[in-house]
Design a protein around this motif. Structure first.
Motif, PDB file in Angstrom:
ATOM      1  N   ALA A   1       2.700  -6.527 -15.133  1.00 21.51           N
ATOM      2  CA  ALA A   1       1.316  -6.954 -15.307  1.00 21.51           C
ATOM      3  C   ALA A   1       1.261  -8.468 -15.403  1.00 21.51           C
ATOM      4  N   VAL A   2       0.282  -9.038 -14.746  1.00 20.19           N
ATOM      5  CA  VAL A   2       0.039 -10.480 -14.761  1.00 20.19           C
ATOM      6  C   VAL A   2      -1.254 -10.723 -15.532  1.00 20.19           C
ATOM      7  N   VAL A   3      -1.175 -11.499 -16.587  1.00 14.40           N
ATOM      8  CA  VAL A   3      -2.350 -11.805 -17.406  1.00 14.40           C
ATOM      9  C   VAL A   3      -2.868 -13.187 -17.011  1.00 14.40           C
ATOM     10  N   ILE A   4      -4.145 -13.236 -16.644  1.00 15.69           N
ATOM     11  CA  ILE A   4      -4.747 -14.492 -16.216  1.00 15.69           C
ATOM     12  C   ILE A   4      -5.033 -15.374 -17.429  1.00 15.69           C
ATOM     13  N   GLY A   5      -4.644 -16.637 -17.322  1.00 15.78           N
ATOM     14  CA  GLY A   5      -4.876 -17.591 -18.401  1.00 15.78           C
ATOM     15  C   GLY A   5      -6.083 -18.466 -18.155  1.00 15.78           C
ATOM     16  N   ARG A   6      -6.120 -19.075 -16.991  1.00 17.51           N
ATOM     17  CA  ARG A   6      -7.238 -19.943 -16.627  1.00 17.51           C
ATOM     18  C   ARG A   6      -7.972 -19.288 -15.471  1.00 17.51           C
ATOM     19  N   GLY A   7      -9.245 -19.055 -15.657  1.00 15.37           N
ATOM     20  CA  GLY A   7     -10.021 -18.363 -14.642  1.00 15.37           C
ATOM     21  C   GLY A   7     -10.267 -19.227 -13.417  1.00 15.37           C
ATOM     22  N   GLY A   8     -10.929 -18.615 -12.448  1.00 19.86           N
ATOM     23  CA  GLY A   8     -11.255 -19.364 -11.240  1.00 19.86           C
ATOM     24  C   GLY A   8     -11.676 -18.460 -10.109  1.00 19.86           C
ATOM     25  N   ARG A   9     -12.167 -19.089  -9.076  1.00 23.37           N
ATOM     26  CA  ARG A   9     -12.614 -18.395  -7.858  1.00 23.37           C
ATOM     27  C   ARG A   9     -11.978 -19.088  -6.669  1.00 23.37           C
ATOM     28  N   ARG A  10     -11.534 -18.294  -5.699  1.00 18.91           N
ATOM     29  CA  ARG A  10     -10.891 -18.816  -4.488  1.00 18.91           C
ATOM     30  C   ARG A  10      -9.721 -19.743  -4.855  1.00 18.91           C
ATOM     31  N   ILE A  11      -8.843 -19.216  -5.658  1.00 19.92           N
ATOM     32  CA  ILE A  11      -7.691 -19.981  -6.137  1.00 19.92           C
ATOM     33  C   ILE A  11      -6.630 -20.026  -5.034  1.00 19.92           C
ATOM     34  N   PRO A  12      -6.234 -21.191  -4.571  1.00 16.61           N
ATOM     35  CA  PRO A  12      -5.194 -21.255  -3.536  1.00 16.61           C
ATOM     36  C   PRO A  12      -3.857 -20.747  -4.075  1.00 16.61           C
ATOM     37  N   ALA A  13      -3.084 -20.125  -3.197  1.00 18.97           N
ATOM     38  CA  ALA A  13      -1.785 -19.607  -3.613  1.00 18.97           C
ATOM     39  C   ALA A  13      -0.905 -20.695  -4.204  1.00 18.97           C
ATOM     40  N   ALA A  14      -0.990 -21.890  -3.686  1.00 19.69           N
ATOM     41  CA  ALA A  14      -0.159 -22.989  -4.160  1.00 19.69           C
ATOM     42  C   ALA A  14      -0.452 -23.351  -5.613  1.00 19.69           C
ATOM     43  N   GLN A  15      -1.648 -22.997  -6.098  1.00 25.50           N
ATOM     44  CA  GLN A  15      -2.028 -23.310  -7.470  1.00 25.50           C
ATOM     45  C   GLN A  15      -2.123 -22.063  -8.357  1.00 25.50           C
ATOM     46  N   ALA A  16      -1.867 -20.901  -7.766  1.00 23.51           N
ATOM     47  CA  ALA A  16      -2.174 -19.643  -8.451  1.00 23.51           C
ATOM     48  C   ALA A  16      -1.369 -19.455  -9.729  1.00 23.51           C
ATOM     49  N   LEU A  17      -0.104 -19.790  -9.727  1.00 21.58           N
ATOM     50  CA  LEU A  17       0.718 -19.530 -10.904  1.00 21.58           C
ATOM     51  C   LEU A  17       0.327 -20.420 -12.080  1.00 21.58           C
ATOM     52  N   ASP A  18      -0.395 -21.509 -11.807  1.00 15.95           N
ATOM     53  CA  ASP A  18      -0.921 -22.334 -12.897  1.00 15.95           C
ATOM     54  C   ASP A  18      -2.026 -21.612 -13.671  1.00 15.95           C
TER      55      ASP A  18
END
Length: 276
Positions: A124-141
């Motif tokens: 399971a991946v828990v989202i920390g910082r929300g967002g919309r249209r998150i680029p893959a290059a920034q997704a793990l942030d």
């Protein structure tokens, strides 16, 4: 760091896993609130924090009531092959309701309407910082941390139609925990092994690097069609070896013990109980 949610005196509490104890944090009412406030970074445990031995903890789902639980199907090649599904260009997505979850060391419930309760070990991946249209290059942030999940499935109800929803949302079938490990402790996703054991027998065994759509791609895809919020959960898919596709088939029954272990996180353990 590691964070968990437990029940204490009939109330949900959360805290830091510190050795053999959970140090409770009172600054925010829930782990999800703390994530939304950006409170996990640099968090220190107060010297006077109440501590609960892990051995005495009554575990709740890590995030008991996320706004969204997004589940990914067919995300390991050996599972895709065992199901006979075609190769696809985009992830297979379905949803799970928050009230279908249960915690570590609690029972996963086999309802009277079925004898076809299957295990699905997942990260399971828990989202920390929300967002919309998150680029893959920034997704793990945007990730707060990782945990274990057992996406328990009532297979005959899942097979009623091409939609997965009826088989994936029975009460107390989605086990989540025991805790969340932050990305800095977990490290780069890939070499960690995911293993499912049923009554001690290894049923699923894979590396996280075997995912068809890695976590950064999943976050990019999901956040394109729906905004992600702090505390949302993406359940990233299960490897091959599910009971429904074995010959002979294997389904969980009352009294069974199922374990989901992921290197760098720990082991989620549940019994199986039959009740309404």
């Amino acid at each position: 760091m590691r964070f968990a949610t437990i029940e204490l005196d009939g109330v949900a509490k959360w805290g830091v896993v510190d050795g053999a104890e959970i140090a409770l944090i009172d600054r925010w009412p829930s782990l999800m609130d703390a994530i939304a406030a950006g409170g996990l970074a640099g968090l220190t445990v107060p010297a006077d924090a109440r501590r609960v031995p892990l051995a005495d903890a009554v575990w709740l789902p890590l995030i008991p009531a996320p706004n969204k639980i997004i589940c990914v199907g067919l995300n390991y090649e050996n599972h895709r092959k065992e199901t006979g599904r075609a190769v696809v260009e985009n992830p297979t997505i379905f949803t799970r309701f928050a009230d279908s979850q249960t915690g570590h060391l609690s029972a996963i419930v086999l309802p009277p309407e079925s004898d076809r309760l299957d295990y699905e070990g997942e990260m399971a991946v828990v989202i920390g910082r929300g967002g919309r249209r998150i680029p893959a290059a920034q997704a793990l942030d945007h990730v707060a941390g990782y945990s274990c999940y057992n996406d328990g499935s009532i297979r005959d109800w899942q097979a009623h139609t091409i939609q997965f929803t009826p088989g994936k949302n029975w009460p107390e079938t989605g086990a989540f925990g025991p805790w969340m490990v932050t990305p800095d402790e977990f490290g780069a996703i890939g070499p960690q092994r995911l293993q499912t054991r049923l009554n001690g027998q290894v049923m699923q065994d894979a590396l996280l690097s075997d995912m068809i759509f890695p976590v950064d791609r999943l976050i990019e895809y999901v956040s394109t069609f729906t905004p992600l919020s702090p505390g949302d959960v993406i359940v990233s898919g299960t490897p091959g070896g599910v009971g429904n596709k074995r010959d002979p088939q294997v389904f969980m029954k009352e009294g069974d013990r199922v374990e989901i272990e992921i290197d760098g996180i720990g082991t989620l353990v549940n019994s199986i109980a039959r009740r309404p």
